[in-house]
Design a protein around this motif. Structure first.
Motif, short mmCIF file in Angstrom:
data_model
loop_
_atom_site.label_atom_id
_atom_site.label_comp_id
_atom_site.label_asym_id
_atom_site.label_seq_id
_atom_site.Cartn_x
_atom_site.Cartn_y
_atom_site.Cartn_z
N VAL A 40 0.77 -1.04 -0.07
CA VAL A 40 0.02 0.07 -0.02
C VAL A 40 1.06 1.11 0.03
CG1 VAL A 40 -2.30 0.52 0.84
CG2 VAL A 40 -0.77 -1.06 2.10
N SER A 41 0.25 2.15 -0.59
CA SER A 41 0.88 3.70 -0.77
C SER A 41 0.22 4.35 0.47
CB SER A 41 0.58 4.37 -1.91
OG SER A 41 1.02 3.55 -3.05
N ALA A 42 0.59 5.53 0.83
CA ALA A 42 0.33 6.71 1.80
C ALA A 42 -1.27 6.88 1.27
CB ALA A 42 1.28 7.69 1.91
N GLY A 149 11.69 6.80 -4.39
CA GLY A 149 11.27 7.78 -5.48
C GLY A 149 9.83 7.83 -5.60
N ARG A 150 9.17 8.93 -6.03
CA ARG A 150 7.93 9.12 -6.10
C ARG A 150 7.20 8.02 -7.05
NH1 ARG A 150 5.58 13.70 -4.03
NH2 ARG A 150 3.69 12.32 -3.80
N GLY A 151 5.99 7.52 -6.60
CA GLY A 151 5.50 6.36 -7.26
C GLY A 151 6.11 5.09 -6.99
N GLY A 152 6.98 5.04 -6.04
CA GLY A 152 7.55 3.98 -5.88
C GLY A 152 7.01 2.67 -5.18
N SER A 153 5.98 2.78 -4.74
CA SER A 153 5.26 1.47 -4.40
C SER A 153 5.02 0.60 -5.46
CB SER A 153 3.63 2.02 -3.75
OG SER A 153 4.02 2.91 -2.79
N ASP A 154 4.88 0.85 -6.67
CA ASP A 154 4.65 0.04 -7.74
C ASP A 154 5.73 -0.80 -7.97
OD1 ASP A 154 2.34 1.17 -8.51
OD2 ASP A 154 3.38 2.58 -9.91
N THR A 155 6.89 -0.29 -7.68
CA THR A 155 8.22 -1.12 -7.44
C THR A 155 8.34 -1.97 -6.27
OG1 THR A 155 9.21 0.71 -8.73
CG2 THR A 155 10.63 -0.96 -7.98
N1 ASP Z 1 3.37 7.42 -1.12
C1 ASP Z 1 4.51 7.70 -2.29
C2 ASP Z 1 4.49 8.67 -3.26
O1 ASP Z 1 3.49 9.48 -3.44
C3 ASP Z 1 4.61 6.25 -3.10
C4 ASP Z 1 3.65 5.99 -4.12
O2 ASP Z 1 2.36 6.32 -4.03
O3 ASP Z 1 3.75 4.95 -4.87
O4 ASP Z 1 5.17 8.96 -4.15
#
Ligand code: ASP
Ligand code: ADP
Ligand code: MG
Length: 405
Positions: A40-42, A149-155
């Motif tokens: 999960v992401s924030a 890095g931003r968006g890193g939860s996909d990784t």
């Molecule tokens: N919470 C992090 C972000 O906003 C990671 C993610 O959402 O994948 O970049």
């Protein structure tokens, strides 16, 4: 019994109601007899809010402290989701990145996963728990928390799927899959049934935020088939895989990237070695260069222009100051630019893709400043103010509205 990795982005867990919705998806998968690892992401805009809080205190905070702060968002969402699963009668255990075994490099803010020790996740699964892992974070050799890095939860999700040889890796988000353009901006964008890793990697790198490009790179490397789908509706999403069935589609998508700055160096001597001096300096500073344009020399001089990310603009100018044949008044950095691209493996065998794109831009009176191509993409640099219109007209040229139903 299958092992399924499910990842939920910030909008999918933004409030209590959405957390309960995710818990239902997760527990249904578990009750169907599967082992489930959830990433999960924030919640919602938490990460942005945390960054804003830091700026109120110190606009130049160290990256180590920024990682300590930003990683907190995911800690909240994993605990809440575990509680929601408990409420639905299923045992769940939340784990922070370090507890889940994410060992990373020590490049705070954009750390790379070096090793994933899956022992703990395996123990929790054997104990019949749903395992809920905080995305976007790990721990480095100094025992410090890092972020990817931003968006890193996909990784994070793809890494778990790869390391544990999961049967499925589902990336749940707030749209129903990967579309031919951002469906929030282009209402008649078409949902793709399938897309190849290479095409998805280009789309993600060129601005389609729906998947983080590093996650696609990793999925390709370890052959993790991804499914991008909505946590809001119960519809089939998009499969990201090595080979796709040949759909009659010249291009798969149109993207826009506004994180671009163009550096122009005017009137440099037209002699051997200049390009090496310029790009050597940039490489030494770890500055990634994208589109490069060099004019035909005239009167012993030529112009060189190239693009970098906005954040790297000032550093690029600084790096070039050290070159003896270039004085600063000959350089400028323009941040009012955007890159619009079309991506698709179909263009390799179909001439005319570029001319269709250029005609569409011409018809909207949009001037092209730079062009770059590869086998499966064409990118143009244009005025930032024209970017949304450019995506719309180019998309319409490749996907006429009447074809879309
Ligand atoms: N919470 C992090 C972000 O906003 C990671 C993610 O959402 O994948 O970049
Ligand atoms: P999450 O919070 O689930 O990680 P993101 O906001 O990172 O979600 O990514 C989903 C968003 O990506 C969508 O809401 C959509 O606006 C945007 N997007 C951009 N390009 C595309 C595309 N080609 N297909 C689907 N979504 C896209
Ligand atoms: Mg995302």
């Amino acid at each position: 019994m299958a092992l399924i990795v499910q990842k939920f982005g910030g909008s999918s867990v933004k409030d209590a109601e959405r957390v309960m919705n995710v818990a239902r998806i997760v527990t249904d998968t578990y009750k169907a007899g599967n082992q489930v690892v959830v990433v999960v992401s924030a919640q919602g805009d938490t990460t942005d809010d945390l960054i804003a809080k830091a700026k109120e205190i110190n606009g130049k905070a160290s990256k180590r402290e920024m990682d300590m702060l930003m990683s907190a968002g995911e800690q909240i969402s994993i605990a809440l989701l575990a509680m929601a699963c408990e409420k639905l009668g299923c045992p769940a255990k939340s784990l922070l990145g370090w507890q889940a075994g994410f060992n990373t490099s020590s490049v705070y803010g954009s750390a790379r996963i070096k090793k994933l020790r899956t022992e703990r996740i395996k123990v929790e699964l054997e104990n019949k728990n749903i395992v809920i892992v905080a995305g976007f974070q790990g721990i480095c050799k100094y025992d410090d928390i890092t972020t990817l890095g931003r968006g890193g939860s996909d990784t994070s999700a793809v890494a778990i799927a790869a390391a544990m040889h999961a049967d499925r890796c589902q990336i749940f988000t707030d749209v129903e899959g990967v579309y031919t353009a951002d469906p929030r901006k282009i209402p008649n964008a078409k949902k793709l049934k399938e897309i190849t890793y290479d095409e998805m990697l280009e789309l993600a790198t060129l601005g389609a935020q729906v998947l983080n490009n590093r996650s696609v790179e990793m999925a390709k490397k370890y052959n993790v088939q991804l499914e991008v789908l909505s946590s809001y509706t119960n519809k089939p999403g998009t499969l990201v895989k090595e080979v796709t069935k040949m759909e009659k589609m010249l291009i798969r998508g149109v993207t826009k990237d506004t994180d671009v700055a163009r550096i122009s160096i005017l009137g440099v001597p037209d002699i051997p070695g200049i390009a090496f001096k310029i790009f050597g300096k940039l490489a030494a500073q770890n500055i990634n260069v994208d589109i490069i344009l060099q004019s035909v020399g005239r009167d012993g001089t030529k112009d060189i222009a190239f693009t970098v990310s906005k954040a790297n603009g000032p550093a690029a100018l600084e790096a070039l100051k050290g070159i003896d044949v270039i004085s600063d008044f000959e350089m400028k950095c323009d941040t009012n630019v955007a890159k619009v691209s079309v991506v698709g493996a179909g263009m390799e065998t179909h001439p005319g893709t570029a001319s269709t794109m250029f005609e569409a831009l011409y018809s909207a009176d949009i001037n092209i400043q730079m062009i770059s191509t590869s086998e499966i993409k064409i990118s143009v640099l244009i005025d930032a103010a024209d970017a949304d219109q450019a995506v719309a007209v180019v998309h319409r040229a490749f996907f006429p509205e009447e074809d879309n139903n």
